[in-house]
Design a protein around this motif. Structure first.
Motif, PDB file in Angstrom:
ATOM      1  N   CYS A  96       0.810  -1.219   0.000  1.00  0.00           N
ATOM      2  CA  CYS A  96       0.000   0.000   0.000  1.00  0.00           C
ATOM      3  C   CYS A  96       0.841   1.266   0.000  1.00  0.00           C
ATOM      4  O   CYS A  96       1.635   1.498   0.906  1.00  0.00           O
ATOM      5  CB  CYS A  96      -0.918   0.015   1.220  1.00  0.00           C
ATOM      6  N   GLY A  97       0.650   2.039  -1.045  1.00  0.00           N
ATOM      7  CA  GLY A  97       1.085   3.431  -0.997  1.00  0.00           C
ATOM      8  C   GLY A  97      -0.150   4.258  -0.720  1.00  0.00           C
ATOM      9  O   GLY A  97      -0.313   4.889   0.317  1.00  0.00           O
ATOM     10  N   PHE A  98      -1.069   4.184  -1.671  1.00  0.00           N
ATOM     11  CA  PHE A  98      -2.416   4.700  -1.483  1.00  0.00           C
ATOM     12  C   PHE A  98      -3.352   3.988  -2.442  1.00  0.00           C
ATOM     13  O   PHE A  98      -3.031   3.806  -3.614  1.00  0.00           O
ATOM     14  CB  PHE A  98      -2.497   6.205  -1.749  1.00  0.00           C
ATOM     15  N   TYR A 133       3.330   0.914   2.998  1.00  0.00           N
ATOM     16  CA  TYR A 133       4.416   1.788   2.535  1.00  0.00           C
ATOM     17  C   TYR A 133       3.818   3.176   2.322  1.00  0.00           C
ATOM     18  O   TYR A 133       2.846   3.533   2.975  1.00  0.00           O
ATOM     19  CB  TYR A 133       5.044   1.221   1.254  1.00  0.00           C
ATOM     20  N   SER A 134       4.406   3.964   1.437  1.00  0.00           N
ATOM     21  CA  SER A 134       3.770   5.201   0.991  1.00  0.00           C
ATOM     22  C   SER A 134       3.973   5.243  -0.516  1.00  0.00           C
ATOM     23  O   SER A 134       4.721   4.428  -1.066  1.00  0.00           O
ATOM     24  CB  SER A 134       4.420   6.424   1.644  1.00  0.00           C
ATOM     25  N   ASN A 135       3.336   6.187  -1.178  1.00  0.00           N
ATOM     26  CA  ASN A 135       3.523   6.255  -2.637  1.00  0.00           C
ATOM     27  C   ASN A 135       4.997   6.383  -2.996  1.00  0.00           C
ATOM     28  O   ASN A 135       5.516   5.648  -3.832  1.00  0.00           O
ATOM     29  CB  ASN A 135       2.751   7.451  -3.208  1.00  0.00           C
ATOM     30  N   MET A 153       6.999  10.882  -9.747  1.00  0.00           N
ATOM     31  CA  MET A 153       6.834  10.833  -8.295  1.00  0.00           C
ATOM     32  C   MET A 153       8.186  10.865  -7.601  1.00  0.00           C
ATOM     33  O   MET A 153       8.364  11.543  -6.588  1.00  0.00           O
ATOM     34  CB  MET A 153       6.069   9.580  -7.908  1.00  0.00           C
ATOM     35  N   GLY A 171      -7.158   4.514   3.179  1.00  0.00           N
ATOM     36  CA  GLY A 171      -6.358   4.375   1.950  1.00  0.00           C
ATOM     37  C   GLY A 171      -4.852   4.363   2.101  1.00  0.00           C
ATOM     38  O   GLY A 171      -4.135   4.011   1.181  1.00  0.00           O
ATOM     39  N   PRO A 227      -1.047   6.440   3.461  1.00  0.00           N
ATOM     40  CA  PRO A 227      -0.468   7.791   3.457  1.00  0.00           C
ATOM     41  C   PRO A 227      -0.432   8.456   2.086  1.00  0.00           C
ATOM     42  O   PRO A 227      -0.441   9.683   1.999  1.00  0.00           O
ATOM     43  CB  PRO A 227       0.963   7.558   3.957  1.00  0.00           C
ATOM     44  N   GLY A 228      -0.384   7.665   1.021  1.00  0.00           N
ATOM     45  CA  GLY A 228      -0.206   8.286  -0.290  1.00  0.00           C
ATOM     46  C   GLY A 228       1.085   9.074  -0.306  1.00  0.00           C
ATOM     47  O   GLY A 228       2.141   8.565   0.046  1.00  0.00           O
TER      48      GLY A 228
END
Lengths: 276, 332, 332, 276
Positions: C112-114, C135-137, D88, D132, D134-135
């Protein structure tokens, strides 16, 4: 193919390497000069689907030949109509990822385990002579799957242990030495080509595998300070062809800077090749 | 969230013993915060002003490409003209510039990837005026990449087992993920980078066409960045093709308009080199006579363009441009 | 050159405890050597053939951008059509695709990032059909970057101190250069990457225009790479502008010609999204009714273009293209 | 500037953040929605030389407004006429290098030390609710110099300790906690903005520093499960202006998706603002 009448020793080495070039393989040619000319010669005559990169990150160019003097990388004719324009790091990373089959380079000094010295002759920091350093050769020798080394057949160039390892061969020659030093698995030296001979490796030790028709094994060994292993059958290399030399002289090394830099000339006396 | 005492560790198997530029990612960040202009404020200036303001004695200097190929040669000449001293040079993928800077008395330390080993360099070494530290071209650009990522080091799959490693800042550690040995190399954040681009706007948004060595890495990794450009273009042009921007303005401290700024080298797609002058500098270096080259091409002139006008002339420059016929892809 | 006994070590201060895809740079290299085509051999094929040949049950899958923005949606639909199972998904910068793949029964693990947390995902979690790792993006794209560099890990200045760290493959070590704590994250080398590009030639040299998430990183980091492209162009066009090439052919295993391949999302510069259908998929997901979406948009059709012809139609596609008016920069 | 007659609570928060935007500073706006609209509002009305980036690596765009639904990144209108199109990783690295002054983000839950939860409410892996993740917020909160957090003023959102730290605040609040976790020096939470209030930090603990005219400090504290510190003088924030609301409603949140998503409306009754 027409057997050639007269050519220089450096031309012999480039033609020998050119015949090792295969379709469907990638080549990282170090710097300009001999390695790049050898790959281009092979690509144009024998392996049109051989692809090459150089240190500036150019991928599979269709160079506008001949190059301008010293302009074998970055310059527009050298990188012309490439498939991708990258950087030094992109070249290094693509090799690090395993995309480069063969590295082609030349050197000052090579030892029994294929280690390469382009930094210092003599005791480092001592009274010896400083040279330019590894440049791209260290990455090529570390990360390409197989390394082809081009050098001259001179006693001082074939030694037991190089004075300074600028670019790695099999290091101390023990199994796994490269891996223990952090280098990628299953990589390393593959061939050494000189104007007189071609070498491979047996158990990570340099081995004479082929010679040109006009020199004997003993003559070759006389030009090796450290004696390599010798293959049970030392093959005889085909001399350059007129087609090879024509391409080399008209499109690649047009100023003869590379080919005339060293070595004597070989001529066909009607019965055999003789050194001028 | 205090880190517990170490439960585990990985061994450092081998270490290079040479000096290397101090690794300090947080110090770099603080420098950026306090010194970089993050607004769109014009930073166009002359080479003289840029070098006076942003190159100091003792700086670690990286230049992109080299004196023969898209080199920031106007800036290199200005550094020599201003007699900067004790520079530490990133000597990657370079031939004559190291000899020029050493011979002119500007440089005293070299991180070696590759440079033309020549009498001026050998004499400086023999006289103890020069130190050399051993890397490779790609190891140098890898160090710059680490610097450009704001991290202290990068793992790399080359360099291990060489004697260069022993005379560098590299370390061989056991990779905590695979358990295999892996080499790490220290980030390089030069004090100053000088980069010659094809185009830039007055804020420093720059475009480089063709291949390169480490333009982006040097621009992002360096505390001070001077970009010279063949053409100064309008920011609206930059905005019309954002995919063509190589370096963002906030990394750049000074922009110098420098037409034919790579003379006597080539600026690919724009003009070829001047082979006679290229041979002239090689000759000066091989004969350990850098002074004569500098006294002819650098010192007599207040600016690079004065030199171009008085020693080269428009006809020659025009010929260099028309000779450059491989132009595909050298535009935004 | 045998390494001497460790003189020193690098403490590991803290470690995440979650599963992560095995880190094996040498294994990746061997895969590349044995499987990638390094000659210019055409690799153009249909989405069906590409997914049949290069996506296997249990693969770790990364897709670039997402279902709404330049997603490889023809390939995502084909994966669902072929009922691939047990995929492990790089869930970075993604909204509906994770819910779609989980809801369609294709995915069982998410890094998972988002992603859009929604009923299909929550139900799969509740029923134990899905595992999520944290995780994060940017940490996900950093892991892909490490994978694309052929190194086992990368240092990073974020992620430390979070609970995501504890449920990940990250480690906090003492940086051997500064002595300060620094986080390292494991390289990610997915089994397969699916990427939608604006243009590609038949060998896989691909061009992406506009911004992106990690197209190059995913292409270089993944064992198998499928590129779908709006347009198949001649290699001579690629050669005419080498600076516009995003992905080199030797990283690519399959090229799929996929016009409107990001439908119902946007392919920036080429066409806008179809908002009604975007809302339709959001509704299907929010009401935990992915099946109805799949039964309408995926399953009935042998190919993506059949779906476009029968459910969307040329007028709608034309309208999506004409609505896309911000075109500056979307060309080589 | 004309004081507005009627507006939603979310609009108040965005206008408050917009007034924090400064010329010559860089902003990383998380995702789309509130953070991006707030930065754009500030840039267009107060700080034309404020520059912003988003997660897809776009640098300083001149977006074609309004955005299409959910198309605040990657989409052509959102990245229109940028100075650079990146990725990114380029966005993350530029922030990691210190080029991003402010990060602007929103969250589900924030605690006394500014830690942010966007992953899980309840005990992780337990019976709670999954969100969802942290993105981009984790990188923003870690690497931008200062973080501005936008959230609603609800009891459940202001807690002593978040259930899950998705993005770092001051962690356990002890001096150097972020540095010990490997995060860059001298970074961290700076402001929290809600429709009712603005908070700063004192010794790494959340502190109420300002309120809107139509709510009292007690009303605010009643909507904090964990009570923040209170500044010696709690300032009163200016209400939105018609100019702000016009821009917000006509160019930014034209569909009202963001502003109407929560919160009640505020109106001017001729003497004072009242909550509808």
């Amino acid at each position: 193919m027409t057997r050639a009448e007269a050519f220089s020793e450096r031309e012999v080495a480039m033609c020998t390497v050119a015949r090792l070039v295969e379709n469907g393989r990638t080549y990282w040619a170090a710097g300009g000069g001999t390695p790049l000319y050898s790959v281009l010669l092979g690509q144009k005559l024998y392996a049109p689907d051989a692809q090459y990169v150089t240190e500036d990150g150019v991928v599979a160019p269709e160079p506008m030949l001949p190059f301008e003097p010293m302009m074998t990388m970055v310059a527009s004719r050298a990188v012309h109509h490439a498939l991708l324009w990258g950087t030094m790091n992109s070249a290094g990373l693509h090799a690090q990822l395993g995309h480069m089959d063969y590295g082609v380079l030349n050197t000052l000094q090579v030892d029994q385990h294929g280690n390469i010295n382009s930094t210092f002759l003599g005791e480092y920091g001592g009274s010896g002579r400083r040279f330019g350093g590894p440049g791209g050769a260290d990455t090529i020798a570390a990360c390409c799957w197989r390394t082809i080394l081009i050098t001259d057949q001179e006693r001082r160039k074939f030694v037991k242990a190089v004075d300074f390892i600028s670019s790695p061969g099999f290091l101390d020659g023990t199994p796994g030495a490269r891996e223990r030093a952090g280098l990628p698995r299953d990589t390393g030296p593959w061939r050494v080509v000189t104007p007189w001979a071609m070498y491979d490796y047996e158990d990570r030790r340099l081995r004479l595998m082929a010679r040109v028709p006009w020199v004997t094994v003993d003559e070759i060994l006389a030009e090796c300070e450290w004696k390599p292993l010798i293959a049970p059958e030392v093959q005889v290399l085909e001399p350059p062809t007129e087609e090879e030399l024509h391409l080399l002289r008209t499109e690649l090394d047009v100023r003869g800077q590379t080919t005339d830099a060293a070595g004597s000339w070989i001529t066909w006396d009607g019965e055999k090749y003789v050194r001028a | 969230m205090t880190a517990p005492a170490a439960r585990q560790s990985v061994p450092i198997l081998r270490e290079g013993t040479a000096d290397y530029l101090k690794v300090d990612p947080d110090g770099f960040r603080a420098y950026v915060r306090d010194n970089k202009q993050r607004g769109l404020t014009p930073r166009l200036m002359t080479a003289r002003e840029a070098v006076e303001r942003f190159v100091s004695d003792g700086d670690y200097l990286t230049y992109e490409c080299n004196y023969l190929m898209r080199g920031p040669n106007e800036l290199i000449h200005e550094i020599i003209r201003q007699e900067k001293k004790q520079l530490w040079i990133a000597g990657k993928f370079t031939y004559v510039a190291v000899a020029l800077l050493v011979g002119a008395g500007c440089a005293s330390r070299i991180d070696c990837g590759f440079f033309l080993s020549s009498p001026p360099v050998l004499r400086a070494l023999a006289e103890g005026r020069l130190e050399v530290f051993e890397y490779s071209n790609v190891i140098m650009t890898t160090r710059l990449q680490a610097g450009a990522m704001g991290i202290p080091f990068l793992p790399v799959r080359s360099f291990g087992g060489t004697n260069g490693f022993d005379h560098s800042g590299a370390k061989l550690i056991t990779d905590p993920y695979t358990g295999d040995p892996v080499v790490i190399v220290p980030a390089l954040n030069p004090d100053v980078a000088i980069i010659h681009a094809h185009q830039a706007d007055k804020y420093g948004n720059a475009r480089v066409f063709g291949t390169g060595i480490s333009d982006v890495e040097s621009a992002l990794a360096s505390r001070k960045v001077i970009v010279s450009a063949e053409q100064i273009i309008d920011t609206d042009e930059i905005r019309a093709r954002p995919g063509s921007t190589t370096i963002p303005y906030y990394a750049v401290d000074a922009v110098v308009h420098s037409p034919y700024g790579s003379y006597p080298g080539t600026c690919p797609g724009y003009y070829g080199s001047d082979p006679e002058v290229v041979f002239e500098i090689f000759k000066a270096i091989r004969t350990d006579d850098v002074q004569s080259y500098v006294d002819k091409w650098v010192r007599p002139f207040a600016t690079f363009s004065d030199m171009l006008n008085e020693l080269v002339g428009p006809a020659k420059l025009e010929e260099m441009s028309t000779r450059e016929i491989a132009k595909d892809g050298y535009s935004a």
